[in-house]
Design an enzyme around this catalytic site. Structure first.
Site, PDB file in Angstrom:
ATOM      1  CG  ASP A 493      -2.203  -0.585   1.104  1.00  0.00           C
ATOM      2  OD1 ASP A 493      -2.691  -0.616  -0.033  1.00  0.00           O
ATOM      3  OD2 ASP A 493      -2.768  -1.038   2.113  1.00  0.00           O
TER       4      ASP A 493
HETATM    5  C1  GLC Z   1      -1.188  -0.402   5.091  1.00  0.00           C
HETATM    6  C2  GLC Z   1       0.182  -0.067   5.515  1.00  0.00           C
HETATM    7  C3  GLC Z   1       0.242   1.232   6.218  1.00  0.00           C
HETATM    8  C4  GLC Z   1      -0.437   2.290   5.393  1.00  0.00           C
HETATM    9  C5  GLC Z   1      -1.839   1.876   5.062  1.00  0.00           C
HETATM   10  C6  GLC Z   1      -2.513   2.857   4.188  1.00  0.00           C
HETATM   11  O1  GLC Z   1      -1.937  -0.714   6.188  1.00  0.00           O
HETATM   12  O2  GLC Z   1       0.692  -1.077   6.358  1.00  0.00           O
HETATM   13  O3  GLC Z   1       1.565   1.550   6.487  1.00  0.00           O
HETATM   14  O4  GLC Z   1      -0.440   3.510   6.065  1.00  0.00           O
HETATM   15  O5  GLC Z   1      -1.799   0.650   4.406  1.00  0.00           O
HETATM   16  O6  GLC Z   1      -3.784   2.423   3.827  1.00  0.00           O
HETATM   17  C1  GLC Z   2      -1.635  -3.797   5.390  1.00  0.00           C
HETATM   18  C2  GLC Z   2      -2.821  -3.748   4.483  1.00  0.00           C
HETATM   19  C3  GLC Z   2      -2.617  -4.669   3.315  1.00  0.00           C
HETATM   20  C4  GLC Z   2      -1.322  -4.358   2.628  1.00  0.00           C
HETATM   21  C5  GLC Z   2      -0.175  -4.361   3.608  1.00  0.00           C
HETATM   22  C6  GLC Z   2       1.109  -3.901   2.986  1.00  0.00           C
HETATM   23  O1  GLC Z   2      -1.522  -5.031   5.969  1.00  0.00           O
HETATM   24  O2  GLC Z   2      -3.981  -4.116   5.163  1.00  0.00           O
HETATM   25  O3  GLC Z   2      -3.677  -4.567   2.408  1.00  0.00           O
HETATM   26  O4  GLC Z   2      -1.128  -5.308   1.641  1.00  0.00           O
HETATM   27  O5  GLC Z   2      -0.463  -3.505   4.675  1.00  0.00           O
HETATM   28  O6  GLC Z   2       1.108  -2.556   2.676  1.00  0.00           O
END
Ligand code: GLC
Ligand code: GLC
Length: 823
Positions: A493
């Site tokens: 993400d």
């Molecule tokens: C995921 C990531 C996090 C980020 C988020 C945004 O959860 O782990 O670092 O801020 O996505 O949606």
């Molecule tokens: C968090 C989000 C997931 C994403 C991951 C890496 O776990 O929920 O969707 O793939 O962060 O950013």
């Protein structure tokens, strides 16, 4: 340092001191009514949706960390009248935090028991949600171990949330005027907004006669006081306050005298109830709640027999579920996680996606599309019917062009417009989820189920059509290197190649300001091949030769693009940015190698024969593996790069910036297992296994019974410190890595594959796997070195490593597996 121990026999984790490094939580509830409970009875409850139907209030980021919960106060009235210290306390330690003579919290499967003892009074409370019910039970047993009678007051306390948890913490000018309650027969009913558009209420009831109650928070606490020293408890009184606005609470006051040695049980029930719109009020002309539904439930469940029975039903339910996969290996850390905690965590991730935990406030994210599809991979064997329903819900949020809303609300099942779509990996995960479901169940007809696009009536197409749309979505969006365009982000993400964000507070994911026609993802390319290969197999089963061909060609073509533009020489590249420059390449100053494409390209089958998979995994080992797990990339980004986005916003060593993002570690374990390297896979498995890490809980900080999303990496100031426990894709993927790939018991379209890759020093292991109505009792024994397999069923040898049809209609078979060869 440890703060407790695993009671494997009773399937519980036992916490022996209340001040754990962080609140160590458990989840209560099964399908609709849920709660979070910490080891000091903190937490909150909600119905279906942690944002829109929050039952009790909780303030995240509080000081102390965990205040607000299901509280009980014990007041020793005699000690109070004698002016003695510590005359009131809480058996769960919080919120009063007076030292206890004994404390123990047992987190079990769907229930938590907390015992506190002080001054020879012992109180044990069990908290759980009975199966198929919309309420939770707190059952306390109080015992007087003194030689004299004990004259006691008990106070219960919860703070009600005004339903929408986000609005509840925002809109004070309205909210402080709307709170409403009713109290009848000692039951406290919370009914804010019931007079107008809501038709649900909550209630807190108690099994013994009460002396009084409070429903107005300030009347209970007193001015400028907190939950640790309520004035009502201090004085031993109650004023029977009725909340009009401000902060409605539920607090009962009970008086009890316990003779020496006597114990008494007190049951509380906190519940949620919906009424039909027609029967909202007790009399249509009045504004009085129609309480009949709640009353009939209370009549039963405020009664010990029902409660005891409901708790044993809950235990049987879990026995049954876990009975689907049980192992007995030489390694207690594996047994404990596989047989119990890992499967239990997988249920939580399936239920909540990333919505409500100690680290997820329950108001932000709803259910993730990518997340839920992956959670299903680890869950599908437990309750395939629920997996089926989830697949159809997820597919129903997909749009006609194959794209998917990144998140949806579990209550409305609609996609979240605020976040929208354009995370270009999203649609492909649906293929993996459906593939896993078919492998588990053989439910081929699901593919012809009609499912709408974007929940629009009239747009229904078959599920197979949806899967095809997912594949086309990628093929329609290829970039300059014939690799998939990344969109806002892919699995990572925080790798935001189309969002050059310069203003604080902008969302890295949704502030897209680049054309999106250049930045490509090698990760999606790997995921695509994996998905397309599943589509080939699915189409074969459907005897759809045209599709078989199409998917095969697409996968082959994508593979060529990867070898041509996605291979860096010793590992797979990660991406190309908006300027067409590689990310995750030796040519980069920082972030030269990323874990994700190594895992996914190899899982998709790339490099298994030409030595490149080995080469990539050796690079992972050399550059990314640390004593606490495999970090996400190296070298960590030391500064903010406009062209890479959020990943570079984290301080080095945390989260996606070279933290150990545990979700990705099992991909490498699986890749090693695919290369036959069971030992290497297991070594990685142990690094992040929470039970192994229990020994140094003071460093790890999170619960030792569940995986955390992230462990700080070697570049961090606090390497080895975990965060974001419970709701993480780590749960499902680790379960897959250990159960399907290392132990090698793996459902496939036409049967159960048995293909363990266990270390040389193991003599073998036993497993029970229930699969398509047959119980497989599997006994693996090592007869020599290597991974050569010989399998026989009920004494008769079979060819290959897949058990296709079980002869006759046997409901149980014995599978003997010998591994290795005698030299
Ligand atoms: C995921 C990531 C996090 C980020 C988020 C945004 O959860 O782990 O670092 O801020 O996505 O949606
Ligand atoms: C968090 C989000 C997931 C994403 C991951 C890496 O776990 O929920 O969707 O793939 O962060 O950013």
């Amino acid at each position: 340092m440890k703060f407790g121990y695993f009671d494997d026999q009773n399937r519980e984790y036992v916490i022996q001191q209340p001040n754990t490094p962080l609140p160590w939580i458990n989840f209560l509830g099964n399908e609709k009514y849920f709660g979070i409970i910490s080891n000091t009875a903190g937490g909150y409850s909600f119905y279906q949706d942690a944002r829109l139907r929050r039952i009790t209030r909780y303030r995240y980021n509080n000081a102390p960390l965990d205040v607000g919960g299901r509280y009980l106060y014990i007041r020793d009235n005699k000690a109070a009248s004698l002016g003695q210290e510590d005359y009131y306390w809480s058996p769960s330690w919080q919120p009063v935090r007076k030292d206890l003579d004994q404390y123990q919290c047992r987190h079990g499967l769907g229930y938590t028991t907390i015992l506190g003892k002080k001054n020879d009074l012992i109180c044990e409370g069990s908290y759980f949600v009975p199966l198929n019910q919309d309420f939770e039970v707190w059952r306390f047993t109080l015992k007087n171990q003194r030689k004299q009678p004990a004259d006691l007051s008990l106070y219960s306390a919860v703070e009600f949330c005004l339903w929408d948890a986000a609005d509840d913490q925002n809109n004070f000018q309205r909210n402080l005027s709307i709170g409403e309650v009713e109290v009848e027969d000692g039951v406290i009913y919370h009914k804010t907004e019931y007079r107008e558009r809501r038709n649900h209420y909550s209630y807190l009831a108690c099994s013994v006669p009460i002396k009084g109650f409070e429903t107005q928070r300030e009347a209970f606490l007193g001015p400028y006081r907190g939950w640790e020293n309520p004035l009502a408890v201090e004085k031993g009184t109650t004023e029977n306050s009725l909340a009009h606005g401000w902060q409605p609470i539920g607090a009962h006051h009970i008086r009890l005298t316990l003779q020496p040695g006597e114990s008494q049980e007190v049951i509380f029930i906190l519940g949620y109830q919906e009424n039909s719109r027609k029967k909202k009020f007790s009399d249509p002309e009045s504004q009085i709640l129609n309480k009949s539904e709640a009353k009939s439930k209370l009549k039963m469940y405020l009664n010990s027999d029902y409660v005891v029975n409901a708790l044993s039903e809950l235990k049987e339910y879990w026995d049954d579920l876990l009975g689907v996969y049980q192992v007995n290996t030489p390694d207690p850390h594996i047994d404990r996680m596989v047989n119990l905690w890992n499967q239990y965590q997988v249920m939580a991730t399936f239920n909540f996606s990333r919505s409500a935990s100690y680290f997820e406030s329950g108001i932000g994210r709803g259910m993730g599309f990518r997340d839920s599809n992956q959670d299903l991979l680890g869950f599908v064997h437990l309750i395939p019917e629920r997996a089926r329903e989830r697949i159809l819900d997820l597919a129903g949020t997909q749009k006609e062009d194959g794209s998917a809303y990144h998140q949806y609300s579990p209550l409305t099942k609609r996609g979240n417009d605020a976040v929208g779509s354009d995370f270009n990996d999203d649609p492909l995960w649906l293929v993996l989820a459906v593939a896993a479901y078919l492998k588990e169940t053989e439910d081929w007809p699901i593919l012809d189920n009609l499912v709408p696009y974007d929940n629009q009536p009239g747009s229904e197409k078959t599920l197979f059509h949806h899967l095809n749309a997912s594949i086309n979505f990628t093929l329609d969006r290829l970039g300059p290197h014939e690799l998939p365009l990344i969109g806002r982000a892919d699995w990572n993400d925080c790798l935001n190649l189309n969002c050059y964000s310069t203003e604080p507070g902008q969302s890295f994911q949704t502030t897209t300001n680049k054309g999106g026609k250049t930045a490509e993802s090698v990760f999606i390319a790997g995921l695509f091949i994996l998905a397309a290969n599943e589509m080939v197999k699915i189409s074969k089963f459907r005897k759809d030769e045209i599709s078989v061909n199409r998917y095969q060609k697409a996968a082959e073509k994508m593979e060529l693009s990867i070898w041509e533009h996605g291979w860096d020489g010793e590992w797979f590249k990660r991406a190309y940015d908006d300027a067409g420059a590689p990310v995750g390449s030796r040519s980069c100053a920082e972030g030269q190698i990323f874990i994700e494409p190594q895992g996914f390209c190899i899982m998709a089958g790339l490099g298994l024969r030409n030595g490149k998979a080995r080469m990539a995994l050796d690079s992972v080992n050399e550059r990314l593996a640390t004593e606490h797990g495999i970090v996400l990339q190296q070298p960590a980004y030391s500064k903010y790069y406009l062209n890479l986005g959020e990943i570079t916003s984290y301080p080095p060593g945390y989260k996606e910036n070279a933290g150990i993002f545990c979700h990705t570690n099992p991909w490498i374990m699986i890749a090693e297992a695919m290369l036959g390297e069971g030992k290497k896979a297991l070594d990685y498995y142990h690094l992040i296994n929470p039970s192994v890490r229990e020994e140094f809980s003071d460093l790890h900080k999170c619960e030792p019974y569940v995986y955390a999303q992230m462990i700080a990496g070697r570049d961090a100031a606090t390497p080895g410190e975990a965060k974001n426990s419970w709701l993480t894709g780590t749960a499902a993927w680790n379960f897959l890595a250990i159960s399907q790939w290392i132990l090698g018991i793996r459902p496939d379209y036409d049967g159960l594959i048995i293909d363990p890759v266990i270390p040389e020093e193991w003599n073998g292991f036993q497993a029970v796997r229930k699969f398509r109505n047959v119980t497989y009792k599997i006994n693996v024994s090592r007869i020599g070195q290597g991974d050569d397999l010989k399998i026989s069923i009920d004494g008769k040898p079979i060819r290959g490593n897949i058990i296709k049809r079980v002869p006759g209609d046997l409901s149980e078979i014995e599978v003997d597996v010998s591994i290795g060869s005698v030299t």
